[in-house]
Design an enzyme around this catalytic site. Structure first.
Site, short mmCIF file in Angstrom:
data_model
loop_
_atom_site.label_atom_id
_atom_site.label_comp_id
_atom_site.label_asym_id
_atom_site.label_seq_id
_atom_site.Cartn_x
_atom_site.Cartn_y
_atom_site.Cartn_z
N GLU A 87 -20.53 33.07 4.19
CA GLU A 87 -19.80 34.21 3.62
C GLU A 87 -20.71 35.42 3.33
O GLU A 87 -20.38 36.23 2.47
CB GLU A 87 -19.07 33.79 2.35
CG GLU A 87 -18.00 32.75 2.60
CD GLU A 87 -17.10 32.59 1.39
OE1 GLU A 87 -15.95 33.07 1.44
OE2 GLU A 87 -17.55 31.98 0.40
N HIS A 106 -21.04 36.44 -5.59
CA HIS A 106 -19.80 35.77 -5.18
C HIS A 106 -19.80 34.37 -5.76
O HIS A 106 -20.73 33.60 -5.55
CB HIS A 106 -19.69 35.67 -3.65
CG HIS A 106 -18.61 34.71 -3.22
ND1 HIS A 106 -17.30 34.83 -3.65
CD2 HIS A 106 -18.66 33.59 -2.46
CE1 HIS A 106 -16.59 33.83 -3.14
NE2 HIS A 106 -17.39 33.06 -2.41
N HIS A 108 -17.23 30.85 -7.39
CA HIS A 108 -15.96 30.13 -7.53
C HIS A 108 -15.82 29.71 -8.99
O HIS A 108 -15.29 28.65 -9.27
CB HIS A 108 -15.93 28.91 -6.62
CG HIS A 108 -16.40 29.17 -5.21
ND1 HIS A 108 -17.15 28.27 -4.49
CD2 HIS A 108 -16.22 30.25 -4.40
CE1 HIS A 108 -17.42 28.78 -3.29
NE2 HIS A 108 -16.86 29.98 -3.21
N HIS A 177 -9.62 30.97 -4.33
CA HIS A 177 -11.00 30.86 -3.87
C HIS A 177 -12.00 31.18 -4.98
O HIS A 177 -12.73 30.30 -5.42
CB HIS A 177 -11.16 31.80 -2.66
CG HIS A 177 -12.52 31.82 -2.05
ND1 HIS A 177 -12.80 32.51 -0.90
CD2 HIS A 177 -13.70 31.28 -2.43
CE1 HIS A 177 -14.08 32.36 -0.59
NE2 HIS A 177 -14.65 31.62 -1.51
MN MN Z 1 -16.74 31.27 -1.43
#
Ligand code: MN
Length: 255
Positions: A87, A106, A108, A177
């Site tokens: 990603e 980024h 979760h 996500h």
């Molecule tokens: Mn991810």
């Protein structure tokens, strides 16, 4: 080789030694604070070339050391042969769209995900999260990848769409996500990622009690201004904790 000893590191990396070392600390802090686990990643725009960014190779954040930091173009390409994060396009496309952004996280992080799938918007309930006073938009991957994808931002097209939804904001949620937090410095992005998770927990607790009062837009502006001068205090204690709890790392970590 470490940042302290590392001529070889400097030869390999476009970022300054201090920037690489700070990015390693950011990886460990975000793990220690419960924002990253085995997954998720943090990047910083290169001090030496704003058209490039620094991001670890495909590795759990807690295991990242100076040798694992790679350089990428904003298109997500690297000359290093080691596997990158799938990603990485999240980072490159946000840097392309937002010249003011210097760092991207980024994650979760678990308390944030419910707000990506419910009809309750994530909003600031506390002064430490004034950057959320205007709420956080939700990126719907189905708009670009259809209804059968693995919801990961695997290519530039999805990354561009995510950056568009982020707009000029600080945080964007990703449906089913996780989320992305950005900042004008690595420390600011880390601070926002940590307090996005803290605010999500507090907001869910408040909603369980009943009606919830949120910060106004003006309170958001005022609290952000106050807290921007306090980022280094948070960074200092988080780094001390993360370094103390890390323990010895293995000599080599496969993949
Ligand atoms: Mn991810």
């Amino acid at each position: 080789m470490s940042a302290e000893s590392g001529v070889a590191v400097e030869a390999l990396k476009p970022g300054s030694l201090s920037q690489v070392a700070e990015l390693v600390d950011a990886n460990h802090i975000l793990f220690d604070q419960g924002v990253l686990d085995a997954f998720g990643h943090v990047s910083v725009r290169s001090e030496q070339d704003p058209q490039r960014f620094l991001l670890a190779r495909n590795l759990a954040p807690a295991l990242v050391s100076e040798e694992d930091i790679l350089q990428f173009t904003l298109q997500g390409d690297t000359e290093d042969s080691r596997p990158p994060y799938l990603e990485r396009f999240i980072h490159g496309e946000i840097y392309r769209a937002r010249p003011d952004v210097v760092a991207v996280v980024h994650s979760h992080s678990p308390a944030v995900v419910p707000f990506s799938v419910s009809n309750v918007p994530l909003r600031a309930v506390m002064h430490m999260a004034g950057f959320l006073a205007e709420g956080a938009p939700v990126f719907e991957i189905r708009d670009v990848a259809g209804t059968g994808s693995d919801v990961l931002v695997r290519n530039r097209e999805s990354g561009e769409a995510l950056a568009r939804v982020l707009g000029s904001g600080s945080v964007v949620l990703m449906r089913g996500h996780g989320s992305v937090a950005v900042g004008a410095s690595l420390r600011e992005a880390v601070y926002r990622a940590v307090y996005t998770e803290v605010n999500a927990r507090a907001q869910a607790s408040a909603l369980a009690l009943g009606a919830c009062t949120y910060l106004t837009s003006d309170e958001g502006v005022a609290t952000v201004e106050t807290m921007s001068g306090q980022l280094h205090r948070a960074w200092g204690i988080w780094r001390t904790r993360a370094r103390g709890s890390r323990g010895p790392l293995p000599d080599s970590v496969p993949l």
